[in-house]
Design an enzyme around this catalytic site. Structure first.
Site, PDB file in Angstrom:
ATOM      1  N   GLY A   1      21.361  14.233  19.971  1.00 44.00           N
ATOM      2  CA  GLY A   1      21.175  14.385  18.534  1.00 44.00           C
ATOM      3  C   GLY A   1      21.320  15.849  18.175  1.00 44.00           C
ATOM      4  O   GLY A   1      20.475  16.430  17.495  1.00 44.00           O
ATOM      5  N   HIS A   2      22.378  16.453  18.691  1.00 43.06           N
ATOM      6  CA  HIS A   2      22.668  17.867  18.427  1.00 43.06           C
ATOM      7  C   HIS A   2      24.087  18.194  18.899  1.00 43.06           C
ATOM      8  O   HIS A   2      24.744  17.363  19.534  1.00 43.06           O
ATOM      9  CB  HIS A   2      21.648  18.770  19.145  1.00 43.06           C
ATOM     10  CG  HIS A   2      21.574  18.535  20.617  1.00 43.06           C
ATOM     11  ND1 HIS A   2      20.488  17.969  21.234  1.00 43.06           N
ATOM     12  CD2 HIS A   2      22.473  18.764  21.599  1.00 43.06           C
ATOM     13  CE1 HIS A   2      20.721  17.864  22.520  1.00 43.06           C
ATOM     14  NE2 HIS A   2      21.925  18.340  22.774  1.00 43.06           N
TER      15      HIS A   2
END
Ligand code: T46
Length: 132
Positions: free
Chosen positions: A47-48
């Site tokens: 999630g990055h």
């Protein structure tokens, strides 16, 4: 999408297989190795995106999905073979999910851990993509 499937050389015989990662298998000098394990099937990792880090993800055991975005397109890659890794170059948003029971994700990285290299907000990722 700034990704590539990397075939890891393996030696097979009647006793089983050995897969070997020497420096020429990855297009960078290896600076760090870590692994994700005991990940609940309902959990998401990542999630990055990274500004400069290149990583090779290898499903040593079990399977999981990698959801990718370059800010324009999206793609999902399922990793389920320990001799096939996913190379993720910058700047690519990634999220890992749908982990099978017993899944282990080995990660080979081009740099040591640096929090400043992370873009952890999707809006900032889109801004970063639009600026570069
Ligand atoms: C990635 C995916 C696949 C460290 O101290 N050193 C490290 O080398 C790493 C990877 C993490 N950490 C610390 C930082 C956080 O306090 O461990 C904690 C969890 O890290 P994070 O939330 O970044 O974990 P994931 O699984 O979401 O992401 C990791 C990598 O950080 C990332 O680069 O691509 O695995």
């Amino acid at each position: 999408m700034n990704i590539e499937i990397i075939e890891i050389p393996k030696i097979e015989d009647y006793r089983g297989n050995i897969a070997v990662i020497e420096n020429e298998v990855v297009p960078f000098e290896i600076k760090r190795v870590y692994y994700l394990f005991d990940v609940p099937s309902s959990s998401y990792r990542g999630g990055h995106a990274h500004k400069t880090l290149i990583q090779l993800l290898i499903p040593l055991s079990g399977s999981f999905d990698v959801m990718l975005s370059d800010g324009k397109e999206k793609q999902v890659v399922t990793l389920n073979k320990p001799d096939k890794g996913l190379l993720i170059k910058p700047t690519t948003w990634r999220e890992l999910g749908n982990f099978s029971s017993g899944a282990v994700c080995l990660v080979i990285a081009s740099e040591v851990y640096q929090e400043e290299d992370y873009i952890r907000e999707f809006d900032q990722f889109i801004e970063h993509v639009n600026q570069s």
